[in-house]
Design a protein around this motif. Structure first.
Motif, PDB file in Angstrom:
ATOM      1  N   UNK A 143     -42.642  67.975  26.967  1.00 53.52           N
ATOM      2  CA  UNK A 143     -41.733  67.094  27.874  1.00 53.52           C
ATOM      3  C   UNK A 143     -42.262  65.700  27.681  1.00 53.52           C
ATOM      4  N   UNK A 144     -43.388  65.356  27.927  1.00 52.88           N
ATOM      5  CA  UNK A 144     -43.849  64.054  27.826  1.00 52.88           C
ATOM      6  C   UNK A 144     -44.019  63.507  26.518  1.00 52.88           C
ATOM      7  N   UNK A 145     -44.078  64.320  25.348  1.00 55.80           N
ATOM      8  CA  UNK A 145     -43.905  63.830  24.049  1.00 55.80           C
ATOM      9  C   UNK A 145     -42.502  63.357  23.674  1.00 55.80           C
ATOM     10  N   UNK A 146     -41.598  64.169  24.200  1.00 56.00           N
ATOM     11  CA  UNK A 146     -40.134  63.788  24.015  1.00 56.00           C
ATOM     12  C   UNK A 146     -39.999  62.442  24.885  1.00 56.00           C
ATOM     13  N   UNK A 147     -40.395  62.196  26.027  1.00 54.19           N
ATOM     14  CA  UNK A 147     -40.196  61.086  26.537  1.00 54.19           C
ATOM     15  C   UNK A 147     -40.865  59.769  26.001  1.00 54.19           C
ATOM     16  N   UNK A 148     -42.290  60.058  25.463  1.00 57.09           N
ATOM     17  CA  UNK A 148     -42.788  58.848  24.952  1.00 57.09           C
ATOM     18  C   UNK A 148     -42.054  58.664  23.600  1.00 57.09           C
ATOM     19  N   UNK A 149     -41.814  59.629  22.910  1.00 57.69           N
ATOM     20  CA  UNK A 149     -41.005  59.197  21.715  1.00 57.69           C
ATOM     21  C   UNK A 149     -39.632  58.561  21.771  1.00 57.69           C
ATOM     22  N   UNK A 150     -39.215  58.684  23.011  1.00 56.23           N
ATOM     23  CA  UNK A 150     -37.882  58.069  23.221  1.00 56.23           C
ATOM     24  C   UNK A 150     -38.186  56.780  23.848  1.00 56.23           C
TER      25      UNK A 150
ATOM     26  N   UNK B 284     -50.684  52.156  27.312  1.00 64.30           N
ATOM     27  CA  UNK B 284     -50.147  51.469  28.925  1.00 64.30           C
ATOM     28  C   UNK B 284     -48.963  52.330  29.232  1.00 64.30           C
ATOM     29  N   UNK B 285     -48.220  52.478  28.376  1.00 63.92           N
ATOM     30  CA  UNK B 285     -46.599  53.243  28.802  1.00 63.92           C
ATOM     31  C   UNK B 285     -46.689  54.639  28.981  1.00 63.92           C
ATOM     32  N   UNK B 286     -47.678  55.365  28.131  1.00 62.21           N
ATOM     33  CA  UNK B 286     -48.118  56.577  28.156  1.00 62.21           C
ATOM     34  C   UNK B 286     -48.887  56.930  29.484  1.00 62.21           C
ATOM     35  N   UNK B 287     -49.615  55.965  29.716  1.00 59.86           N
ATOM     36  CA  UNK B 287     -50.435  56.172  30.880  1.00 59.86           C
ATOM     37  C   UNK B 287     -49.718  56.390  32.491  1.00 59.86           C
ATOM     38  N   UNK B 288     -48.685  55.421  32.298  1.00 64.18           N
ATOM     39  CA  UNK B 288     -47.916  55.007  33.433  1.00 64.18           C
ATOM     40  C   UNK B 288     -46.599  56.198  33.303  1.00 64.18           C
TER      41      UNK B 288
END
Length: 142
Positions: A25-32, A51-55
């Motif tokens: 799920x997080x990979x989908x969000x990061x990709x978006x 930074x965005x991935x951490x937040x």
């Protein structure tokens, strides 16, 4: 009936599978987010991305765990909930503390997670630090 007796401790396998789903799920969000990001020089893009991935990860694990679901999406799919040592839902502050405690499970080269296998209550290192439990509630659990 005592709330503590209305659930079963979630074991390593189901928790691991739920975590894998959370990572997907997080990979989908990061990709978006990456697709929405304007072009940046490589060094700035890396800093921005990290930074965005951490937040996003912090918000994902903290907010979902403190929500009415009492679980991340991965844990919810497997019917798991996260509770405190009094069998109550976590508030946002406690949930954030649990997220920070993940650090200790990671820095032990994953042993903080693997201890779930041998612990009688199936507690990870971060569960012990944050005084939380991951459980499979019975149908009567509120």
């Amino acid at each position: 009936m005592n709330k503590e007796k209305q659930y079963k401790a979630a074991g390593f396998s189901v928790r691991f599978l739920a975590y894998v789903l959370d990572l997907l799920f997080l990979m989908v969000i990061f990709n978006f987010i990456e697709k929405l990001t304007p072009p940046l020089p490589a060094s700035r893009f890396t800093i921005f991305t990290e930074a965005m991935n951490l937040i996003v990860s912090m918000l994902y694990f903290t907010v979902f765990t403190a929500s009415k679901m009492q679980a991340t999406l991965g844990k919810r799919i497997f019917g798991l909930k996260i509770i405190n040592e009094n069998s109550e839902p976590l508030n946002l502050f406690h949930s954030f503390g649990r997220y920070l405690a993940y650090f200790f499970s990671y820095i032990t080269f994953g042993l903080g997670f693997l201890v779930i296998i041998i612990d009688k209550k199936h507690l990870s290192l971060h569960d012990r630090i944050a005084s939380t439990r991951v459980v499979i509630p019975s149908p009567s659990y509120n």
